[in-house]
Design an enzyme around this catalytic site. Sequence first.
Site, PDB file in Angstrom:
ATOM      1  N   CYS A   2     -28.935   6.770  16.522  1.00  0.00           N
ATOM      2  CA  CYS A   2     -29.721   6.984  15.297  1.00  0.00           C
ATOM      3  C   CYS A   2     -29.242   8.259  14.606  1.00  0.00           C
ATOM      4  O   CYS A   2     -28.513   9.045  15.151  1.00  0.00           O
ATOM      5  CB  CYS A   2     -31.190   7.156  15.672  1.00  0.00           C
ATOM      6  SG  CYS A   2     -31.763   5.973  16.865  1.00  0.00           S
ATOM      7  N   ARG A  27     -22.923   5.178  11.864  1.00  0.00           N
ATOM      8  CA  ARG A  27     -23.397   5.180  13.253  1.00  0.00           C
ATOM      9  C   ARG A  27     -24.132   3.895  13.592  1.00  0.00           C
ATOM     10  O   ARG A  27     -24.479   3.653  14.732  1.00  0.00           O
ATOM     11  CB  ARG A  27     -24.320   6.376  13.483  1.00  0.00           C
ATOM     12  CG  ARG A  27     -23.671   7.723  13.246  1.00  0.00           C
ATOM     13  CD  ARG A  27     -24.716   8.807  13.015  1.00  0.00           C
ATOM     14  NE  ARG A  27     -25.495   9.052  14.207  1.00  0.00           N
ATOM     15  CZ  ARG A  27     -25.216  10.040  15.058  1.00  0.00           C
ATOM     16  NH1 ARG A  27     -24.188  10.808  14.836  1.00  0.00           N
ATOM     17  NH2 ARG A  27     -25.960  10.244  16.119  1.00  0.00           N
ATOM     18  N   TRP A  74     -31.472   3.177  15.298  1.00  0.00           N
ATOM     19  CA  TRP A  74     -30.739   2.158  16.059  1.00  0.00           C
ATOM     20  C   TRP A  74     -31.693   1.765  17.181  1.00  0.00           C
ATOM     21  O   TRP A  74     -31.900   2.523  18.134  1.00  0.00           O
ATOM     22  CB  TRP A  74     -29.452   2.780  16.591  1.00  0.00           C
ATOM     23  CG  TRP A  74     -28.697   1.964  17.579  1.00  0.00           C
ATOM     24  CD1 TRP A  74     -28.780   2.037  18.939  1.00  0.00           C
ATOM     25  CD2 TRP A  74     -27.731   0.942  17.310  1.00  0.00           C
ATOM     26  NE1 TRP A  74     -27.950   1.138  19.518  1.00  0.00           N
ATOM     27  CE2 TRP A  74     -27.276   0.447  18.556  1.00  0.00           C
ATOM     28  CE3 TRP A  74     -27.201   0.391  16.159  1.00  0.00           C
ATOM     29  CZ2 TRP A  74     -26.322  -0.561  18.667  1.00  0.00           C
ATOM     30  CZ3 TRP A  74     -26.248  -0.606  16.277  1.00  0.00           C
ATOM     31  CH2 TRP A  74     -25.823  -1.077  17.506  1.00  0.00           C
ATOM     32  N   ASN A  98     -34.097  11.020  18.217  1.00  0.00           N
ATOM     33  CA  ASN A  98     -32.993  10.283  18.852  1.00  0.00           C
ATOM     34  C   ASN A  98     -33.139  10.476  20.340  1.00  0.00           C
ATOM     35  O   ASN A  98     -33.368  11.598  20.803  1.00  0.00           O
ATOM     36  CB  ASN A  98     -31.636  10.845  18.409  1.00  0.00           C
ATOM     37  CG  ASN A  98     -31.298  10.470  16.980  1.00  0.00           C
ATOM     38  OD1 ASN A  98     -32.036   9.707  16.348  1.00  0.00           O
ATOM     39  ND2 ASN A  98     -30.215  11.019  16.474  1.00  0.00           N
ATOM     40  N   GLY A  99     -32.988   9.401  21.094  1.00  0.00           N
ATOM     41  CA  GLY A  99     -33.079   9.507  22.551  1.00  0.00           C
ATOM     42  C   GLY A  99     -34.068   8.494  23.092  1.00  0.00           C
ATOM     43  O   GLY A  99     -34.480   7.566  22.401  1.00  0.00           O
ATOM     44  N   GLU A 482      -8.691  -6.937  31.269  1.00  0.00           N
ATOM     45  CA  GLU A 482      -9.212  -6.092  30.187  1.00  0.00           C
ATOM     46  C   GLU A 482      -8.134  -5.168  29.655  1.00  0.00           C
ATOM     47  O   GLU A 482      -7.993  -4.987  28.448  1.00  0.00           O
ATOM     48  CB  GLU A 482     -10.421  -5.294  30.690  1.00  0.00           C
ATOM     49  CG  GLU A 482     -11.006  -4.311  29.711  1.00  0.00           C
ATOM     50  CD  GLU A 482     -11.508  -4.947  28.412  1.00  0.00           C
ATOM     51  OE1 GLU A 482     -11.549  -6.190  28.320  1.00  0.00           O
ATOM     52  OE2 GLU A 482     -11.799  -4.199  27.465  1.00  0.00           O
ATOM     53  N   LYS A 486      -7.028  -5.121  25.738  1.00  0.00           N
ATOM     54  CA  LYS A 486      -7.056  -3.893  24.934  1.00  0.00           C
ATOM     55  C   LYS A 486      -5.708  -3.660  24.277  1.00  0.00           C
ATOM     56  O   LYS A 486      -5.610  -3.385  23.089  1.00  0.00           O
ATOM     57  CB  LYS A 486      -7.405  -2.686  25.823  1.00  0.00           C
ATOM     58  CG  LYS A 486      -8.860  -2.591  26.251  1.00  0.00           C
ATOM     59  CD  LYS A 486      -9.817  -2.114  25.179  1.00  0.00           C
ATOM     60  CE  LYS A 486     -10.457  -3.159  24.356  1.00  0.00           C
ATOM     61  NZ  LYS A 486     -11.174  -4.251  24.923  1.00  0.00           N
ATOM     62  N   GLU A 489      -4.691  -6.421  21.550  1.00  0.00           N
ATOM     63  CA  GLU A 489      -5.501  -6.577  20.320  1.00  0.00           C
ATOM     64  C   GLU A 489      -5.336  -5.402  19.360  1.00  0.00           C
ATOM     65  O   GLU A 489      -5.635  -5.537  18.182  1.00  0.00           O
ATOM     66  CB  GLU A 489      -6.966  -6.808  20.647  1.00  0.00           C
ATOM     67  CG  GLU A 489      -7.706  -5.655  21.255  1.00  0.00           C
ATOM     68  CD  GLU A 489      -9.201  -5.973  21.417  1.00  0.00           C
ATOM     69  OE1 GLU A 489      -9.782  -6.647  20.562  1.00  0.00           O
ATOM     70  OE2 GLU A 489      -9.761  -5.548  22.434  1.00  0.00           O
ATOM     71  N   HIS A 505       3.588 -17.148  41.709  1.00  0.00           N
ATOM     72  CA  HIS A 505       3.385 -18.525  41.194  1.00  0.00           C
ATOM     73  C   HIS A 505       3.830 -18.640  39.747  1.00  0.00           C
ATOM     74  O   HIS A 505       3.352 -19.506  39.017  1.00  0.00           O
ATOM     75  CB  HIS A 505       1.905 -18.900  41.345  1.00  0.00           C
ATOM     76  CG  HIS A 505       1.444 -18.885  42.758  1.00  0.00           C
ATOM     77  ND1 HIS A 505       1.790 -19.844  43.679  1.00  0.00           N
ATOM     78  CD2 HIS A 505       0.696 -17.979  43.429  1.00  0.00           C
ATOM     79  CE1 HIS A 505       1.257 -19.557  44.846  1.00  0.00           C
ATOM     80  NE2 HIS A 505       0.586 -18.431  44.740  1.00  0.00           N
ATOM     81  N   LYS A 606     -15.267  -7.392  14.442  1.00  0.00           N
ATOM     82  CA  LYS A 606     -16.025  -6.740  15.513  1.00  0.00           C
ATOM     83  C   LYS A 606     -16.955  -7.734  16.191  1.00  0.00           C
ATOM     84  O   LYS A 606     -17.137  -7.714  17.380  1.00  0.00           O
ATOM     85  CB  LYS A 606     -16.834  -5.551  14.971  1.00  0.00           C
ATOM     86  CG  LYS A 606     -17.642  -4.813  16.039  1.00  0.00           C
ATOM     87  CD  LYS A 606     -16.750  -4.278  17.148  1.00  0.00           C
ATOM     88  CE  LYS A 606     -17.538  -3.674  18.285  1.00  0.00           C
ATOM     89  NZ  LYS A 606     -16.671  -3.384  19.460  1.00  0.00           N
TER      90      LYS A 606
HETATM   91  C1  AGP Z   1     -12.947  -6.858  22.795  1.00  0.00           C
HETATM   92  O1  AGP Z   1     -12.224  -5.660  22.632  1.00  0.00           O
HETATM   93  C2  AGP Z   1     -12.868  -7.744  21.580  1.00  0.00           C
HETATM   94  N1  AGP Z   1     -13.303  -7.065  20.414  1.00  0.00           N
HETATM   95  C3  AGP Z   1     -13.553  -9.091  21.792  1.00  0.00           C
HETATM   96  O2  AGP Z   1     -12.894  -9.740  22.851  1.00  0.00           O
HETATM   97  C4  AGP Z   1     -15.059  -9.054  22.130  1.00  0.00           C
HETATM   98  O3  AGP Z   1     -15.250  -8.562  23.425  1.00  0.00           O
HETATM   99  C5  AGP Z   1     -15.599 -10.496  22.079  1.00  0.00           C
HETATM  100  O4  AGP Z   1     -15.461 -10.969  20.758  1.00  0.00           O
HETATM  101  C6  AGP Z   1     -17.064 -10.598  22.509  1.00  0.00           C
HETATM  102  O5  AGP Z   1     -17.875  -9.837  21.655  1.00  0.00           O
HETATM  103  P1  AGP Z   1     -19.401  -9.539  22.108  1.00  0.00           P
HETATM  104  O6  AGP Z   1     -19.327  -8.699  23.336  1.00  0.00           O
HETATM  105  O7  AGP Z   1     -20.007  -8.833  20.936  1.00  0.00           O
HETATM  106  O8  AGP Z   1     -20.053 -10.862  22.389  1.00  0.00           O
END
Ligand code: AGP
Length: 611
Positions: A2, A27, A74, A98-99, A482, A486, A489, A505, A606
Site C-alpha cells: 500500500c 505499487r 493493497w 501499511n502492514g 524455474e 526465468k 522469458e 535419455h 503479467k
Molecule cells: C513467470 O515468470 C511467468 N510470468 C508466468 O509463467 C506465470 O508464472 C504464469 O503465467 C502464471 O501466472 P499466475 O501465477 O499469476 O497464475
Amino acid sequence: MCGIVGYVGDKESAPILVSGLKKLEYRGYDSAGVAVVNRNTLNVVRATGKLKNLENRVSQEVPKGTIGIGHTRWATHGRPSDENAHPHSYKGVAVVHNGIIENHLALKEELRAKGHIFSSETDTEVFAHLISDELERGVDLVEAVRLAIKQVKGTYALAVVTASDPNRIVATKDSSPMVLGLGQGQNFVASDVPALLEHTRDFVYMEEGDLAVVTAQSIDIYNRQGQKVNRPTRRIDWTPMMAEKGGHKHFMHKEIWEQPRAVADTLRGRMLLSEGDIHFEGWNLSPEKVRSLSKVTILACGTSWHSGVAGKHMIETLARIPVEVELASEFRYRDPIVDGTHLAIAISQSGETADTLAAFKEAKARGATSMAICNVIGSAMTREAEFSVLTNAGPEIGVASTKAFTTQLVALYMLAVKLGRMRGTLTVKQAQEHLTHLTEIPKMIEDVLKCENSVKRVAREFMTAQDFLFLGRGPMHPVALEGALKLKEISYIHAEGYAGGEMKHGPIALIDEKMPVVVIAPKQPHVAYEKIIGNIEEVRARGGKVIAIIDEDDEHVASLADHVVRIPPACALLAPVVATIPLQLLAYHVAEMRGNDVDQPRNLAKSVTVE
Ligand code: AGP
C-alpha cells in the site's frame, strides 16, 4: 504494498495527497482515500478501484484543510471496497496503515466488549479505535498513538491525524517503510520517496520503532524508548522513475531483493512454534476431512506450476498424501478423475490466470474441496476458493515472477506441516523442527543475495550463449525448471530445465563446449547430490561448461565445475527457496546485459487472463 502520503503546511492538502498517491500507483492497489482536517472537522473521502474514482469524488466536494493523510490500499484483510479502504476513522481520529496487525481479531473483541462498533473488515481500523480510546482518557495524540502501538502485534507504517489536534501528524513505523519529507513551511510523510519528489529532495528515513511528530514548521522524532533522536537528512537525487523502483534499475531487480521481506510477511502470524502448528486465517478443513483426503491436486501454470512441483515433495514427505501437479491448461480437457476426497489447490500470483481458474472450477464442479494459494486478495481465484492462503508478497510488477515463487514455496511448506499435523504424520516435535527451519529462510535469502557479483560474472561470460540447460534432482528439479523459465522469458535465450536423471535419455546429445549447463547441487537430499555429481561428470566429459549452484562448504563440486555460486545450506525441502535466488539473478543480469526490456519482456503479459 500500500501507499501512504501525509501533508501539513500552508496549502490545501487534498490535491497534494491525491497527487502523491498517484506517484505510488505503480505499487499496485485496489482502493484509495484521503482524510483532511479543517479547524476541528475531519473529512474522509474514499473510493474503490482506480485513483480516478477518488479524484472524481474529491473534485465534487474538495475537502478543505491544510493537513491530511492519504492511502492506496493493497488488500490483505478484507476485500477491496469503500468500507475497507483507508483512511479508517473513529470519533474524529483518522489512520492510514501499511502492514499487518496479527492480533486484530482479539483487539476487536476487546473493543466491541467496550461498545465499539466497527465499520470495516480490516485489521487497520483497530488503530483508530485504540487511539480514540486513549484520547478519551485525556492523553495527547502522541501518547495516544504510543499507547495504541503497545497493544498491537504485527507490522506497521502508520500515520494519524485527528480533528481535536489539527496541526500535527503523528507517524510511526515498525517493519514497514516510512519516510519524512522536509519542506519550507510544510512537511510530509510517505511510505516511499516517489510520492514527495515533486515537493522536496530532502528526506529522513524513519527507523524501526521511531515515532515522528510532524507540523508545518517542525519534525520531532522519538525512538522506541520515547527519547528524542536525530535521524540524518538524505538528499535524494533519483528521477521519479528511479524512485518508484527504490533505486533499482528494474522492478524485477527490486522484487528479487524484496524476497527476505516478502517471505517474512508470508510467514508472519502463521507459525505457532510452541504448539508445532500453523494458523491459516479462514482455514475450514476439519481433522476428519483432512484425514479422509485421498489426493491433493495442484492446478497452476508457469512459475506457479513449478512451485506446485516443489510443493508435491513437501506435502508427500510431511503429510503422506499423494499429490498430482497438473498443468491447468491440460487438466480440464482430459475428463479428469476427481471426487469429494480430493483437495484441489490453485496456485497463482495474480489469481486471474484463465487456464488455472477454469481448471479450478472444473475440479470444484467434480466434487473437490477447493483452496487457493494466491497473492491478490479479492482476485477471481480467491473468490472461487472455499478458502485461500495469501502469499503477502505485495504487488509483483515485473512480468517474470520472483517473490511470488518463493512466497508460494514457503506457503506450501506451511501447508505441508499443517496437513501433516492434522493427519498425525508429524509429531509436535517434528513440526517444531520444520517451523524452525522456516524461520531461518528470510535470513538465508539475505545471505544468498550477496552472491550477486559472482552471478554477474557468469552472466557476462554466457550472455551470448544460444542455449542453456538446467539440471536438478528431487526438490531441485522444479528449481531447474524455474531457472530455465526465468532465463528464456526475459533473455530470449533458449533454455531447458530437466531432471538430472533424464540426461542420458536425450538431452546429453546437446552437450558440447558451447553449451552452458547450470547444475543445482546442494548437498541435501544426499541421494540426489551423489547422482547429480554423475551428471556433472557426464557434461564435463563432453566439453560442456558447468555452472554449479552449491553449498558454501562444498569444495568437491567446486573442483569439478567451471563456475560456482555458493548458497547457505538449507534443509532439503526448503532448499528450493534459497537455490532459486541465484537463478533469478542470472536471468536478470543476462537479460539486462543483452539490453532487453526486463520488466516487460516481448510477447508476455503479467497475467494471462485469456486461454
Ligand atoms: C513467470 O515468470 C511467468 N510470468 C508466468 O509463467 C506465470 O508464472 C504464469 O503465467 C502464471 O501466472 P499466475 O501465477 O499469476 O497464475
